[in-house]
Scaffold this active site. Structure first.
Site, PDB file in Angstrom:
ATOM      1  N   CYS A  96       0.821  -1.213   0.000  1.00  0.00           N
ATOM      2  CA  CYS A  96       0.000   0.000   0.000  1.00  0.00           C
ATOM      3  C   CYS A  96       0.860   1.271   0.000  1.00  0.00           C
ATOM      4  O   CYS A  96       1.502   1.551  -0.992  1.00  0.00           O
ATOM      5  CB  CYS A  96      -1.002  -0.038   1.147  1.00  0.00           C
ATOM      6  SG  CYS A  96      -2.426   1.002   0.802  1.00  0.00           S
ATOM      7  N   HIS A 199      -3.391  -5.278   1.754  1.00  0.00           N
ATOM      8  CA  HIS A 199      -2.672  -5.163   3.011  1.00  0.00           C
ATOM      9  C   HIS A 199      -3.458  -5.690   4.179  1.00  0.00           C
ATOM     10  O   HIS A 199      -4.269  -6.596   4.011  1.00  0.00           O
ATOM     11  CB  HIS A 199      -2.120  -3.762   3.234  1.00  0.00           C
ATOM     12  CG  HIS A 199      -3.130  -2.688   3.343  1.00  0.00           C
ATOM     13  ND1 HIS A 199      -3.001  -1.662   4.225  1.00  0.00           N
ATOM     14  CD2 HIS A 199      -4.272  -2.482   2.685  1.00  0.00           C
ATOM     15  CE1 HIS A 199      -4.033  -0.865   4.087  1.00  0.00           C
ATOM     16  NE2 HIS A 199      -4.812  -1.324   3.157  1.00  0.00           N
TER      17      HIS A 199
HETATM   18  N1  GLN Z   1      -1.744   7.055   2.060  1.00  0.00           N
HETATM   19  C1  GLN Z   1      -1.892   6.200   0.939  1.00  0.00           C
HETATM   20  C2  GLN Z   1      -3.222   6.387   0.209  1.00  0.00           C
HETATM   21  O1  GLN Z   1      -4.218   6.708   0.797  1.00  0.00           O
HETATM   22  C3  GLN Z   1      -1.700   4.758   1.337  1.00  0.00           C
HETATM   23  C4  GLN Z   1      -2.733   4.306   2.319  1.00  0.00           C
HETATM   24  C5  GLN Z   1      -2.410   2.994   2.947  1.00  0.00           C
HETATM   25  O2  GLN Z   1      -1.259   2.589   3.089  1.00  0.00           O
HETATM   26  N2  GLN Z   1      -3.454   2.345   3.376  1.00  0.00           N
HETATM   27  O3  GLN Z   1      -3.274   6.208  -0.993  1.00  0.00           O
END
Ligand code: GLN
Length: 245
Positions: A96, A199
Protein backbone atom coordinates in the site's frame (compact mmCIF):
# COMPACT_ATOMS: atom_id res chain seq x y z
CA UNK A 1 20.73 -21.83 0.70
CA UNK A 2 20.35 -19.41 3.62
CA UNK A 3 19.95 -20.85 7.15
CA UNK A 4 17.73 -17.99 8.13
CA UNK A 5 15.36 -15.46 6.69
CA UNK A 6 16.68 -12.08 7.75
CA UNK A 7 14.10 -9.37 7.37
CA UNK A 8 14.63 -5.65 7.47
CA UNK A 9 11.35 -4.04 8.59
CA UNK A 10 11.32 -0.47 7.36
CA UNK A 11 9.55 2.00 9.68
CA UNK A 12 7.59 -0.69 11.57
CA UNK A 13 6.00 1.94 13.81
CA UNK A 14 5.05 4.51 11.20
CA UNK A 15 4.22 2.27 8.25
CA UNK A 16 2.01 -0.25 10.01
CA UNK A 17 -1.53 0.70 9.16
CA UNK A 18 -3.96 -2.23 9.43
CA UNK A 19 -1.30 -4.08 11.45
CA UNK A 20 0.81 -4.92 8.43
CA UNK A 21 3.37 -6.11 11.01
CA UNK A 22 1.26 -9.26 11.37
CA UNK A 23 2.74 -10.32 8.05
CA UNK A 24 6.13 -10.58 9.72
CA UNK A 25 4.72 -12.70 12.54
CA UNK A 26 3.39 -15.15 10.01
CA UNK A 27 6.75 -15.39 8.27
CA UNK A 28 8.42 -15.94 11.63
CA UNK A 29 6.09 -18.80 12.59
CA UNK A 30 6.25 -20.53 9.24
CA UNK A 31 10.04 -20.39 9.31
CA UNK A 32 10.22 -21.60 12.93
CA UNK A 33 7.87 -24.54 12.28
CA UNK A 34 10.31 -25.71 9.62
CA UNK A 35 13.52 -25.11 11.55
CA UNK A 36 14.47 -22.12 9.40
CA UNK A 37 15.96 -19.24 11.40
CA UNK A 38 14.25 -15.88 11.37
CA UNK A 39 15.61 -12.48 12.30
CA UNK A 40 13.96 -9.12 12.03
CA UNK A 41 15.78 -5.81 12.19
CA UNK A 42 13.82 -2.60 12.45
CA UNK A 43 15.04 0.43 10.52
CA UNK A 44 13.39 3.69 11.48
CA UNK A 45 13.83 7.35 10.59
CA UNK A 46 17.51 8.17 10.16
CA UNK A 47 18.74 4.58 10.44
CA UNK A 48 21.07 3.43 7.69
CA UNK A 49 20.47 -0.06 6.30
CA UNK A 50 22.88 -2.73 5.13
CA UNK A 51 22.00 -3.95 1.65
CA UNK A 52 23.79 -7.28 2.19
CA UNK A 53 22.40 -8.17 5.60
CA UNK A 54 18.83 -9.12 4.69
CA UNK A 55 17.00 -11.41 2.32
CA UNK A 56 13.76 -9.44 2.56
CA UNK A 57 13.08 -5.73 2.94
CA UNK A 58 9.53 -5.00 4.03
CA UNK A 59 7.72 -1.65 3.85
CA UNK A 60 4.12 -1.51 5.03
CA UNK A 61 1.32 0.98 4.55
CA UNK A 62 0.76 4.29 6.21
CA UNK A 63 -1.40 7.36 6.38
CA UNK A 64 -0.36 10.26 4.18
CA UNK A 65 1.21 12.12 7.13
CA UNK A 66 3.47 9.23 8.20
CA UNK A 67 4.12 8.26 4.63
CA UNK A 68 5.43 11.75 3.92
CA UNK A 69 7.92 11.52 6.81
CA UNK A 70 9.13 8.14 5.66
CA UNK A 71 9.35 9.14 2.00
CA UNK A 72 11.96 11.83 2.59
CA UNK A 73 13.90 9.60 4.96
CA UNK A 74 13.81 6.71 2.48
CA UNK A 75 15.21 8.88 -0.26
CA UNK A 76 17.88 10.43 1.96
CA UNK A 77 19.11 7.47 3.99
CA UNK A 78 17.97 4.22 2.40
CA UNK A 79 17.42 4.59 -1.34
CA UNK A 80 20.89 3.59 -2.48
CA UNK A 81 21.03 0.55 -0.20
CA UNK A 82 17.60 -0.60 -1.38
CA UNK A 83 18.66 -0.29 -5.01
CA UNK A 84 21.80 -2.30 -4.22
CA UNK A 85 19.82 -4.92 -2.31
CA UNK A 86 17.28 -5.38 -5.10
CA UNK A 87 20.08 -5.45 -7.66
CA UNK A 88 21.66 -8.29 -5.67
CA UNK A 89 18.41 -10.26 -5.70
CA UNK A 90 17.04 -9.48 -2.23
CA UNK A 91 13.26 -9.36 -2.04
CA UNK A 92 11.67 -5.97 -1.53
CA UNK A 93 7.99 -6.09 -0.59
CA UNK A 94 6.04 -2.84 -0.43
CA UNK A 95 2.45 -2.83 0.74
CA UNK A 96 0.00 0.00 0.00
CA UNK A 97 1.74 3.22 1.10
CA UNK A 98 5.01 1.29 0.97
CA UNK A 99 4.19 0.16 -2.55
CA UNK A 100 3.56 3.75 -3.63
CA UNK A 101 6.98 4.80 -2.29
CA UNK A 102 8.77 2.19 -4.41
CA UNK A 103 7.85 4.28 -7.45
CA UNK A 104 8.87 7.74 -8.59
CA UNK A 105 6.43 9.89 -6.72
CA UNK A 106 3.16 10.26 -4.87
CA UNK A 107 1.27 13.43 -5.85
CA UNK A 108 -1.09 14.79 -3.25
CA UNK A 109 -2.86 17.70 -4.88
CA UNK A 110 0.04 20.01 -5.74
CA UNK A 111 2.39 18.37 -3.29
CA UNK A 112 5.03 16.05 -4.70
CA UNK A 113 6.23 13.31 -2.34
CA UNK A 114 9.29 11.54 -3.70
CA UNK A 115 9.66 7.78 -4.04
CA UNK A 116 12.84 5.76 -4.39
CA UNK A 117 12.35 4.88 -8.06
CA UNK A 118 12.95 1.19 -7.66
CA UNK A 119 10.16 0.58 -10.14
CA UNK A 120 8.68 2.78 -12.84
CA UNK A 121 5.36 3.95 -11.45
CA UNK A 122 3.59 7.10 -10.34
CA UNK A 123 0.79 7.58 -7.87
CA UNK A 124 -1.65 10.47 -7.87
CA UNK A 125 -4.25 11.32 -5.31
CA UNK A 126 -6.68 13.73 -6.84
CA UNK A 127 -8.34 16.20 -4.48
CA UNK A 128 -11.76 15.06 -3.50
CA UNK A 129 -11.29 11.70 -5.23
CA UNK A 130 -12.96 8.73 -3.61
CA UNK A 131 -10.85 6.21 -1.78
CA UNK A 132 -10.65 2.77 -3.33
CA UNK A 133 -11.78 0.51 -0.51
CA UNK A 134 -12.89 -3.08 -0.22
CA UNK A 135 -12.10 -6.73 -0.42
CA UNK A 136 -10.05 -7.64 -3.42
CA UNK A 137 -8.83 -10.74 -5.21
CA UNK A 138 -6.12 -10.84 -7.86
CA UNK A 139 -4.75 -13.61 -10.01
CA UNK A 140 -0.97 -13.85 -10.01
CA UNK A 141 1.55 -16.03 -11.82
CA UNK A 142 4.68 -15.58 -9.71
CA UNK A 143 6.77 -18.25 -11.41
CA UNK A 144 5.66 -17.39 -14.92
CA UNK A 145 4.55 -20.95 -15.58
CA UNK A 146 0.94 -20.14 -16.35
CA UNK A 147 -0.26 -21.60 -13.05
CA UNK A 148 -2.28 -18.63 -11.86
CA UNK A 149 -3.07 -18.44 -8.15
CA UNK A 150 -5.28 -16.16 -6.18
CA UNK A 151 -4.21 -13.55 -3.66
CA UNK A 152 -7.12 -12.31 -1.57
CA UNK A 153 -7.02 -9.27 0.66
CA UNK A 154 -8.27 -5.81 1.43
CA UNK A 155 -7.43 -2.46 -0.13
CA UNK A 156 -7.91 1.10 1.10
CA UNK A 157 -6.08 3.78 -0.81
CA UNK A 158 -6.70 7.27 -2.05
CA UNK A 159 -3.82 7.14 -4.51
CA UNK A 160 -4.17 5.83 -8.06
CA UNK A 161 -1.06 4.13 -9.35
CA UNK A 162 0.00 4.02 -13.01
CA UNK A 163 2.73 1.66 -14.16
CA UNK A 164 5.33 2.75 -16.69
CA UNK A 165 5.18 1.14 -20.14
CA UNK A 166 7.86 -1.47 -19.41
CA UNK A 167 6.56 -2.46 -15.99
CA UNK A 168 4.53 -5.59 -15.20
CA UNK A 169 1.73 -5.70 -12.63
CA UNK A 170 1.74 -8.22 -9.81
CA UNK A 171 -1.60 -9.56 -10.93
CA UNK A 172 -4.90 -9.19 -12.73
CA UNK A 173 -7.86 -7.90 -10.75
CA UNK A 174 -10.56 -10.54 -10.33
CA UNK A 175 -12.56 -8.51 -7.80
CA UNK A 176 -11.88 -5.05 -6.41
CA UNK A 177 -10.24 -1.87 -7.65
CA UNK A 178 -6.52 -2.62 -8.03
CA UNK A 179 -3.99 0.03 -8.98
CA UNK A 180 -6.40 2.68 -10.17
CA UNK A 181 -9.91 1.25 -10.42
CA UNK A 182 -9.73 1.23 -14.24
CA UNK A 183 -6.80 -0.69 -15.65
CA UNK A 184 -7.74 -4.11 -14.29
CA UNK A 185 -4.28 -4.67 -12.89
CA UNK A 186 -2.89 -4.68 -9.39
CA UNK A 187 0.53 -4.08 -7.90
CA UNK A 188 3.89 -4.33 -9.56
CA UNK A 189 6.45 -7.09 -10.01
CA UNK A 190 9.94 -6.58 -11.29
CA UNK A 191 12.17 -9.52 -10.42
CA UNK A 192 12.60 -9.50 -6.66
CA UNK A 193 10.68 -6.25 -6.17
CA UNK A 194 6.98 -6.65 -5.40
CA UNK A 195 4.44 -3.97 -4.59
CA UNK A 196 0.75 -4.43 -3.82
CA UNK A 197 -2.25 -2.61 -2.41
CA UNK A 198 -3.39 -5.77 -0.61
CA UNK A 199 -2.67 -5.16 3.01
CA UNK A 200 -3.63 -5.85 6.56
CA UNK A 201 -3.14 -9.57 6.90
CA UNK A 202 -1.91 -10.16 3.37
CA UNK A 203 0.24 -13.13 4.35
CA UNK A 204 -2.08 -14.70 6.95
CA UNK A 205 -4.80 -14.68 4.28
CA UNK A 206 -2.44 -16.11 1.68
CA UNK A 207 -0.04 -18.47 3.42
CA UNK A 208 0.99 -19.90 0.06
CA UNK A 209 2.41 -16.50 -0.86
CA UNK A 210 4.30 -16.32 2.44
CA UNK A 211 5.85 -19.67 1.56
CA UNK A 212 6.76 -18.45 -1.90
CA UNK A 213 8.56 -15.51 -0.29
CA UNK A 214 10.36 -17.74 2.25
CA UNK A 215 11.45 -20.20 -0.43
CA UNK A 216 12.66 -17.53 -2.80
CA UNK A 217 14.38 -15.47 -0.11
CA UNK A 218 16.25 -18.43 1.39
CA UNK A 219 17.02 -20.15 -1.89
CA UNK A 220 14.91 -23.28 -1.29
CA UNK A 221 13.22 -25.18 -4.11
CA UNK A 222 10.58 -26.61 -1.78
CA UNK A 223 9.49 -26.17 1.82
CA UNK A 224 8.32 -28.82 4.27
CA UNK A 225 4.52 -28.96 4.25
CA UNK A 226 2.67 -27.68 7.31
CA UNK A 227 -0.76 -28.37 8.75
CA UNK A 228 -2.51 -25.51 6.99
CA UNK A 229 -6.13 -26.17 7.91
CA UNK A 230 -6.51 -22.81 9.63
CA UNK A 231 -4.56 -20.96 6.96
CA UNK A 232 -6.64 -22.57 4.22
CA UNK A 233 -9.80 -21.52 6.05
CA UNK A 234 -8.48 -17.95 6.33
CA UNK A 235 -7.75 -17.92 2.60
CA UNK A 236 -11.19 -19.31 1.75
CA UNK A 237 -12.84 -16.71 3.95
CA UNK A 238 -10.86 -13.86 2.33
CA UNK A 239 -11.82 -15.14 -1.13
CA UNK A 240 -15.44 -15.39 -0.09
CA UNK A 241 -15.34 -11.83 1.28
CA UNK A 242 -14.16 -10.68 -2.13
CA UNK A 243 -16.93 -12.70 -3.79
CA UNK A 244 -14.67 -15.33 -5.36
CA UNK A 245 -15.56 -18.92 -4.53
N1 GLN B 1 -1.74 7.05 2.06
C1 GLN B 1 -1.89 6.20 0.94
C2 GLN B 1 -3.22 6.39 0.21
O1 GLN B 1 -4.22 6.71 0.80
C3 GLN B 1 -1.70 4.76 1.34
C4 GLN B 1 -2.73 4.31 2.32
C5 GLN B 1 -2.41 2.99 2.95
O2 GLN B 1 -1.26 2.59 3.09
N2 GLN B 1 -3.45 2.34 3.38
O3 GLN B 1 -3.27 6.21 -0.99
Amino acid sequence: MADALRVCALYPDLMNIYADRGNLLLLERRCAWRGIGFEVTAAGLGDPIDSDAHELFYLGGGQDRDQRLCAYDLVETKRDALHAAAGGGALVLGVCGGYQLLGHSYELGDEHIPGIGLVDLHTVRAEGGDRLIGNVAIEVDLDGDGAGRLLAGFENHGGRTSLGAGEQPLGRVVKGHGNDGRSGVEGVRRGSVIGTYLHGPLLPKNAWFADWLIARATGRETLDPLDDRLEDAAHASARAAAGVA
